[in-house]
Design a protein around this motif. Structure first.
Motif, mmCIF file in Angstrom:
data_model
loop_
_atom_site.group_PDB
_atom_site.id
_atom_site.type_symbol
_atom_site.label_atom_id
_atom_site.label_comp_id
_atom_site.label_asym_id
_atom_site.label_seq_id
_atom_site.Cartn_x
_atom_site.Cartn_y
_atom_site.Cartn_z
ATOM 1 N N ALA A 81 13.987 -42.713 21.776
ATOM 2 C CA ALA A 81 15.211 -41.931 21.599
ATOM 3 C C ALA A 81 14.904 -40.442 21.420
ATOM 4 N N LEU A 82 13.911 -40.134 20.589
ATOM 5 C CA LEU A 82 13.539 -38.730 20.380
ATOM 6 C C LEU A 82 12.966 -38.118 21.659
ATOM 7 N N GLY A 83 12.214 -38.898 22.414
ATOM 8 C CA GLY A 83 11.669 -38.416 23.679
ATOM 9 C C GLY A 83 12.751 -38.088 24.689
ATOM 10 N N LEU A 84 13.797 -38.921 24.740
ATOM 11 C CA LEU A 84 14.918 -38.623 25.641
ATOM 12 C C LEU A 84 15.626 -37.340 25.239
ATOM 13 N N LEU A 85 15.787 -37.127 23.934
ATOM 14 C CA LEU A 85 16.409 -35.879 23.472
ATOM 15 C C LEU A 85 15.576 -34.662 23.889
ATOM 16 N N VAL A 86 14.270 -34.753 23.771
ATOM 17 C CA VAL A 86 13.400 -33.645 24.170
ATOM 18 C C VAL A 86 13.462 -33.439 25.674
ATOM 19 N N GLN A 90 14.691 -29.867 27.201
ATOM 20 C CA GLN A 90 13.743 -29.050 27.953
ATOM 21 C C GLN A 90 13.995 -29.067 29.455
ATOM 22 N N GLY A 91 14.904 -29.912 29.902
ATOM 23 C CA GLY A 91 15.152 -30.007 31.333
ATOM 24 C C GLY A 91 13.966 -30.588 32.083
ATOM 25 N N ALA A 92 13.178 -31.382 31.402
ATOM 26 C CA ALA A 92 11.998 -32.001 32.014
ATOM 27 C C ALA A 92 12.419 -33.239 32.788
ATOM 28 N N LEU A 93 11.488 -33.792 33.510
ATOM 29 C CA LEU A 93 11.723 -35.037 34.223
ATOM 30 C C LEU A 93 12.170 -36.080 33.203
ATOM 31 N N LEU A 94 13.345 -36.678 33.430
ATOM 32 C CA LEU A 94 13.913 -37.595 32.444
ATOM 33 C C LEU A 94 12.975 -38.789 32.236
ATOM 34 N N GLN A 96 9.879 -38.372 30.743
ATOM 35 C CA GLN A 96 8.504 -37.889 30.584
ATOM 36 C C GLN A 96 8.088 -37.918 29.118
ATOM 37 N N HIS A 97 8.853 -37.272 28.260
ATOM 38 C CA HIS A 97 8.534 -37.274 26.836
ATOM 39 C C HIS A 97 8.853 -38.636 26.209
ATOM 40 N N ALA A 98 9.878 -39.294 26.715
ATOM 41 C CA ALA A 98 10.233 -40.610 26.182
ATOM 42 C C ALA A 98 9.074 -41.590 26.360
#
Length: 188
Positions: A81-86, A90-94, A96-98
């Motif tokens: 969940a926190l990764g999706l928010l980031v 950040q406009g990153a590839l959806l 990536q951080h998740a």
């Protein structure tokens, strides 16, 4: 009345913290404090500091800390969940951080029993490979998406995160260190 050596907790036992005066049992952490620190770390990551590739990911650091110390409250779902928010911010590839935060939380939970037996500097060395793996994963996803090479400073961030581990650990454990009562007749 003396406590026998077999009833004492060994040095470095999880749930204790070694100080100069001996070991201190830690109080239970409040759920609002856990989620408040994760939210604060998320807001720090949202600060408009520009795209500095060497900047440590504070949210990943706090997420790993709580996944190690409170694996039943913070785990894979919180990381996702926190990764999706980031990713959205950040406009990153959806995803990536998740994906990176999910794997960080998974391995932190998997290592949580072993990791708490080490001192803080040794813990920093133990979590360094987790941060490096998450950074490499984000790098690979970015490169596969067609991004340009961010430079070698990009790989300095996990080292800075590991160097911040003792400081963040000390800060986040501070509310648990206070004595509930200064009664001299109570053994704990």
């Amino acid at each position: 009345m003396s406590i026998g050596p077999f009833l004492r907790r060994p040095s470095g036992t999880p749930g204790t913290e070694s100080t100069g005066r001996g070991e201190v049992l830690l109080l239970a952490v409040r759920p609002w404090f856990i989620w408040g620190t994760l939210l604060a770390a998320l807001l720090v990551d949202f600060l408009p500091l520009g795209r500095l590739p060497w900047l440590p990911d504070i949210l990943a650091l706090v997420l790993v800390f709580w996944a190690v110390h409170q694996p039943r409250r913070v785990g894979i779902g919180a990381g996702f969940a926190l990764g999706l928010l980031v990713d959205v911010q950040q406009g990153a590839l959806l995803g990536q951080h998740a994906l990176a935060y999910t794997l960080l939380a998974f391995f932190a939970v998997a290592l949580h029993r072993r990791l708490q037996w080490f001192s803080l500097p040794q813990q920093a060395l133990q979590v360094l490979p987790l941060f490096v793996a998450a950074q490499v994963l984000q790098f690979v996803v970015r490169m596969m998406a067609g991004a340009s090479f961010p430079g070698w400073a990009f790989f300095l961030a996990p080292v800075l995160q590991a160097a911040l581990w003792p400081v963040v650990s000390w800060l986040l454990l501070a509310p648990q260190r206070r004595a509930p009562d200064t009664d001299q007749n109570r053994p704990l």
